[in-house]
Design an enzyme around this catalytic site. Sequence first.
Site, short mmCIF file in Angstrom:
data_model
loop_
_atom_site.label_atom_id
_atom_site.label_comp_id
_atom_site.label_asym_id
_atom_site.label_seq_id
_atom_site.Cartn_x
_atom_site.Cartn_y
_atom_site.Cartn_z
N SER A 131 1.45 -0.17 -12.90
CA SER A 131 0.95 -1.74 -13.21
C SER A 131 0.11 -2.21 -12.24
O SER A 131 -0.43 -1.45 -11.34
CB SER A 131 2.29 -2.68 -13.28
OG SER A 131 2.47 -3.02 -11.98
N LYS A 132 -0.48 -3.20 -12.71
CA LYS A 132 -1.87 -3.86 -12.01
C LYS A 132 -0.96 -4.80 -10.87
O LYS A 132 -1.86 -5.48 -10.17
CB LYS A 132 -2.70 -4.61 -12.75
CG LYS A 132 -3.20 -3.80 -13.86
CD LYS A 132 -4.68 -3.52 -13.96
CE LYS A 132 -5.15 -2.40 -14.77
NZ LYS A 132 -6.35 -2.44 -15.24
N ARG A 133 0.22 -5.02 -11.01
CA ARG A 133 0.86 -5.97 -9.83
C ARG A 133 1.49 -5.43 -9.08
O ARG A 133 2.19 -3.98 -9.21
CB ARG A 133 1.73 -6.91 -10.62
CG ARG A 133 1.24 -8.26 -10.78
CD ARG A 133 2.19 -9.40 -11.41
NE ARG A 133 1.47 -9.34 -12.72
CZ ARG A 133 2.62 -9.20 -13.92
NH1 ARG A 133 3.77 -8.91 -13.50
NH2 ARG A 133 2.21 -9.28 -15.24
N VAL A 180 -1.80 -1.60 -5.01
CA VAL A 180 -2.10 -1.05 -6.33
C VAL A 180 -3.82 -0.96 -6.52
O VAL A 180 -4.38 0.01 -7.34
CB VAL A 180 -1.66 -1.67 -7.55
CG1 VAL A 180 0.01 -1.52 -7.72
CG2 VAL A 180 -1.90 -3.10 -7.69
N HIS A 181 -4.38 -1.86 -5.61
CA HIS A 181 -5.91 -1.93 -5.89
C HIS A 181 -6.48 -1.42 -4.65
O HIS A 181 -5.82 -1.10 -3.60
CB HIS A 181 -6.30 -3.42 -5.75
CG HIS A 181 -5.91 -4.19 -6.92
ND1 HIS A 181 -5.15 -5.40 -6.73
CD2 HIS A 181 -6.38 -3.98 -8.31
CE1 HIS A 181 -4.76 -5.70 -7.97
NE2 HIS A 181 -5.47 -4.91 -8.88
#
Length: 502
Positions: free
Chosen positions: A258-260, A272-273
Site C-alpha cells: 500500500s501507499k500508506r 513505503v516511499h
Amino acid sequence: MDSTETVRVRFAPSPTGLLHVGGLRTALFNWLFARHCGGRFILRIEDTDRKRYDPRALPDLLESLRWLGLDWDEGPEVGGPYGPYFQSQRLPLYQQYARQLIENGAAYYCFCSPERQGNEDPTRMTRRGAATGYDRRCRWIDPRLAAERVAAGEPAVIRLKMPLEGTTTFHDLIRGDITVENSTQDDVVLLKSDGYPTYHLANVVDDHLMRITHILRADEWIASAPRHVQLYRAFGWPMPAIAHLPVVLDPSGKGKMSKRKKIAPDGRALPVHVRDFREAGYLPEAMFNYLALIGWRYDAHTEFMSREEIIERFTIERINPTAAAFDYQKLDYFNGVYIRKLSVDDLTERLMPFIQRAGWHVERETLRRIVPLIQERMERLDQVTSLVDFFFVEELPDYDAQLLVPKQADVAATRGWLQSAREVLARVEPFTHDAIEQALRALAAQLEVKTGQLFQPVRVAVCGRLVAPPLFGTLEVLGRERVLQRLDRALAKLAVLEKLSV
Ligand code: GLU
C-alpha cells in the site's frame, strides 16, 4: 527488433506524489535492462493529469533515482534528441495525433456530458480492467456532422473505436500471450475536451516517438495493453515489446503494497516511499541489491551481488511472473551486511547526518572512535542515535536499578563487585581497551565470579541498559572520569535498593 537497433526503455512516472518503493523497483528493472544491453534509459514525466499533480513529486523523483544510482540518458535536466520529456510540454503533438485518428476513422468525437461518459480515471479503469460503461452513443454520429459541431465550438472528447467483436492478443515477455474479448473493452477517451491527452494516447504516442523498444511497466497496466495494441494498429506503428512486472506485495503477501505506512511490532512506521527508506538509513547499495530480487533472481541461491554482477546477469527471462512480497526483515538483514562492509571512515561519514538530525554536536573524530563499536550491530543508520546516545549525554537518563543485578546474584554481592570494579578502573593504566579488559578479567578471577556477572553491572552502570556495544571499547571511549561518575551513581542506586530489600 533490428539487431543493429539499440534497446531503449523508459521509466514514465506521473508526478502525483512521493516516489513509492514499487515505482523505484520498476525504474530499477528498466535501468538494469538498459545497462545489461548497452541500451538507453529514458526518463519521461507523464504530467498530464493536472488534478493529481503534486509539486513535491519531481524533485523527490530525481533525488530518489540519483540516490539509487539510476542515471538516465535522456530526460529532465539532461535533455536528449526526442524531447521535451515532460508530457505537459507536448500537448500539440497529442492533439495532432488524435486528429489523425479522427481523419482515418479510427477515433470519433464524443459530445456526451461527463455524467453520461462514465468514469474516465485511467487507473480506475485499469484496475477494473473492464469497460466503464460508456454506451458508444457518439460513435454512430456522421463524422462530417461531428466535425461541424466541433468547428462550431461544441466541447468534445476524442474516443478510440475499439473493435466491437473478436479478440485482441498481445505477447507479454514475462507472461506469454494474453488475449481479451473486445466486447469487454470500451471506447477509451484519448483526448479530453480541454485538449489534454489521457494516459493511453500520450503514452503510446511518446513510446513511439521516443523510439522505445521495450516497455517494462507495473503489472497494474496490464488491462490497458489491449487498448494500446489497438492504438498502435490505428496509427500503423509497430508496437514495442512489452512486459508487465510482478506486483510488489505487502509483507503479509496478501495484498498489493500500500501507499500508506504500516506500523511494525516495535512501533516504528515502516517506510513505503523511497524518501523514508533513505531517511531511515537504508544504504542505496543494500536497497539496490534487495530491490533487484523482488521478482527477479539469478539462480536459486545467489542473493548478494554487486551492481556490476546484477547488471551482467539481468535478463527478462529471469523475471518471475508471480507477485513477490516486500520483506522488511530481509531488507534490514541486507542492510546490516552492507553496513558491515563499509570502512569506518565511510560509515562515520554516512552517520553524521543522523547525529546532526538528533541535534547533537559531535565531532567527526569522536564518532569515528565509536563507529567500530557499533558497526557490527547496526541494521539501519537511524539506529545510531539509540546505540550511542549514552556517549553523548552528560548524565544517563534514569534506569531501573534492578538491571544492575545479574540473575542468580543478590543486591549486596553486586554492590561489592561493582565497588571493586570501580577501584580497579580508578587505577588501571593506561585507560585503554586492552588494559581495561585485562584488569576486569583479573578481578573476576580474584572475586571468583563469572565474567558475565561482573560485566553486567558495569555495563548497565555506564550505558543504562543491558544490550550495548562491546564493553571495554565503550569504557575507553567514555574515558575514566565519566565511567567513575556513572559507577558511583550505580553504587548509590544499589545502596537504595539494598535498603529496600532488607
Ligand atoms: N504514467 C504511468 C505510471 O505512472 C506510466 C505507466 C507505463 O509505464 O506505461 O505508472
